[in-house]
Design a protein around this motif. Sequence first.
Motif, short mmCIF file in Angstrom:
data_model
loop_
_atom_site.label_atom_id
_atom_site.label_comp_id
_atom_site.label_asym_id
_atom_site.label_seq_id
_atom_site.Cartn_x
_atom_site.Cartn_y
_atom_site.Cartn_z
N GLY A 8 -3.88 -1.38 3.50
CA GLY A 8 -3.23 -2.68 3.34
C GLY A 8 -3.65 -3.37 2.06
O GLY A 8 -2.81 -3.92 1.33
N MET A 9 -4.95 -3.33 1.76
CA MET A 9 -5.43 -3.98 0.54
C MET A 9 -4.88 -3.29 -0.70
O MET A 9 -4.45 -3.94 -1.67
N VAL A 10 -4.88 -1.97 -0.70
CA VAL A 10 -4.34 -1.23 -1.83
C VAL A 10 -2.85 -1.49 -1.99
O VAL A 10 -2.35 -1.72 -3.10
N GLY A 11 -2.13 -1.47 -0.87
CA GLY A 11 -0.69 -1.67 -0.93
C GLY A 11 -0.28 -3.03 -1.47
O GLY A 11 0.73 -3.15 -2.18
N ILE A 12 -1.04 -4.05 -1.15
CA ILE A 12 -0.73 -5.39 -1.65
C ILE A 12 -0.75 -5.43 -3.17
O ILE A 12 0.01 -6.17 -3.79
N ALA A 13 -1.62 -4.63 -3.76
CA ALA A 13 -1.70 -4.61 -5.22
C ALA A 13 -0.65 -3.71 -5.85
O ALA A 13 0.04 -4.11 -6.79
N VAL A 14 -0.54 -2.47 -5.35
CA VAL A 14 0.27 -1.50 -6.07
C VAL A 14 1.76 -1.59 -5.76
O VAL A 14 2.59 -1.26 -6.62
N LEU A 15 2.14 -2.04 -4.56
CA LEU A 15 3.56 -2.08 -4.25
C LEU A 15 4.30 -3.16 -5.06
O LEU A 15 5.27 -2.85 -5.76
N PRO A 16 3.87 -4.42 -5.03
CA PRO A 16 4.53 -5.40 -5.90
C PRO A 16 4.39 -5.05 -7.38
O PRO A 16 5.32 -5.24 -8.16
N GLY A 17 3.21 -4.54 -7.77
CA GLY A 17 3.01 -4.19 -9.18
C GLY A 17 3.93 -3.07 -9.64
O GLY A 17 4.52 -3.14 -10.72
N LEU A 28 0.28 -1.23 6.24
CA LEU A 28 1.28 -1.33 5.18
C LEU A 28 2.34 -2.40 5.45
O LEU A 28 3.18 -2.66 4.57
N ALA A 29 2.32 -3.01 6.62
CA ALA A 29 3.34 -4.01 6.95
C ALA A 29 3.28 -5.21 6.01
O ALA A 29 4.31 -5.67 5.49
N TYR A 30 2.10 -5.73 5.77
CA TYR A 30 1.95 -6.89 4.89
C TYR A 30 2.35 -6.55 3.45
O TYR A 30 3.08 -7.32 2.81
N PRO A 31 1.92 -5.42 2.89
CA PRO A 31 2.38 -5.04 1.56
C PRO A 31 3.89 -4.88 1.46
O PRO A 31 4.49 -5.20 0.42
N ALA A 32 4.53 -4.38 2.52
CA ALA A 32 5.99 -4.24 2.50
C ALA A 32 6.66 -5.60 2.36
O ALA A 32 7.63 -5.76 1.61
N LEU A 33 6.15 -6.59 3.07
CA LEU A 33 6.69 -7.94 2.95
C LEU A 33 6.47 -8.49 1.54
O LEU A 33 7.37 -9.10 0.94
N ALA A 34 5.28 -8.25 1.00
CA ALA A 34 4.99 -8.71 -0.36
C ALA A 34 5.92 -8.03 -1.37
O ALA A 34 6.40 -8.67 -2.32
N GLY A 35 6.20 -6.74 -1.18
CA GLY A 35 7.11 -6.04 -2.06
C GLY A 35 8.52 -6.58 -2.00
O GLY A 35 9.21 -6.71 -3.02
#
Length: 495
Positions: free
Chosen positions: A299-308, A425-432
């Motif tokens: 989740g922490m990794v996804g928050i950074a790399v998915l929007p980026g 990965l749910a939170y990173p998906a929303l951020a993306g």
Amino acid sequence: MTAADGAVQQAELGGRFRRGLGLSLLNTLLSRLGTFLLGVLLARLLTPDEFGIYAAALIVQMLLLTFNDLGAAASVVRHSGDVRPLLPTAWTVAVCGGTTAFVLCLVIAPALATGLGSPGATDIVRLLAANVFLDGFAAVPGALLTRELRQASRMVADLSGVVVNLTLTGGLALAGFGAWALAIGHVAGTFVVVVVLLCVSRQLPRFGFDRGHFGEVGRYGITVVASGIVIVLSNAVPQVVTGSVLGGTALGFLYVANNVANWPVSIVSTTLDRIALATFSRARDRGVDLNRAAGEVVGMVGIAVLPGGLALAILSGPIVEVIYGSVWAPAAHVLSALAIAAVARVLTDLAFHLLLAVGAPLSSALVNVSWLVALVPATIFAAMMWGLVGVGWAQAVVAFTVAVPVHAWRLHRAGISLGALAKGLAYPALAGLLAVTGLLAIRAFAESPLLDVALGGALTAAIVGVGWYARRHHIDRALNGASPHRPVATFREGS
């Protein structure tokens, strides 16, 4: 050990992880910033052909660095208990491996450079091979700092090398040394890093050989090396195909696009490489629930790399035009695809560390072999059909249709819950999703490339910052949540 002692150790692990993560991230950001600024300067001083020569030599070096220590560093990081008896054997393996790789490169440099479509890079390949020899002396002290999560000391060493590299490379480039400036600066920087690592770790080479310790290094080291070689080969496929099929100039454009695409990926991935295996290994030894820990890390990794990654894909044209200039416009055409592929590479890299932590090194190598087997024909076909743009999209398609599903399957076989990973990965998906919506609006209404980059960068940074702040304590709680009565997931290679 009493329950109270265990709780103290768990809390210590969580605190060390947070400090290590922060210092490793700072180290990576400062290093990348310096390299980025130098890259912008050199892109305006050097021609795409000169960049292509250096890129070819760098590919060779990255391949050799993957296996030059023969897995000694990974074995030191992962070792349970007192690591000191293992060190003489690790030193012997690392230095012998680096020396062998160095000599081999000196001999076959002409064939390697020609195979990459840049025969003029032969002598630069030989010079950069010195980094492989030097890295043999950095493996053990660097691994000890990683094992102990001493990222402050590691930062001193890395930044010292960056300063020397940037200063020397910039001066030589201004003096007209061309691609040689990059190679000379790189080797000088590596030499400084090795010296500082030896000093801050208080380690000098101590050679020896123990059959039992060599077996431990071999058991995990060889499979780590094999997996690393496959990963580097997978990363090198687009460069090799581009250089041999499309020529050196196209390779220069691909080098710039790949460099930009890897910004968010390399920052996060490099940060995790320095702490992930050590943290998961210590957590495994202390009975931490790896499913929960893995989900939170993903989740922490996804928050950074998915929007980026999505931001780079959407803003590829404006980014290349603003930073590198219109002469590099062809690089923007491939950047979008490479940015998407880079997201998958971070996720698979994290899966690699998880497989090692649960005792499945062979599995980590096999899943990457499947990636490489699919990637080679796909990239060749795409290059011949659609040129440089096809090379980029071949990476993205294979990454998400082959690499990610196969890694997920092996994690499931290793006992890691895919449900926990999906939840993470749910939170990173929303951020993306938020990032895509905002970035498309910016592209529709902004009136200049500079405004696109400024507004898009600010929006992406805000989304990542808010996401990390909202979940800043989740990793700590996951690492502190020992489950002494629940067995840690284990893997049987033959299952």
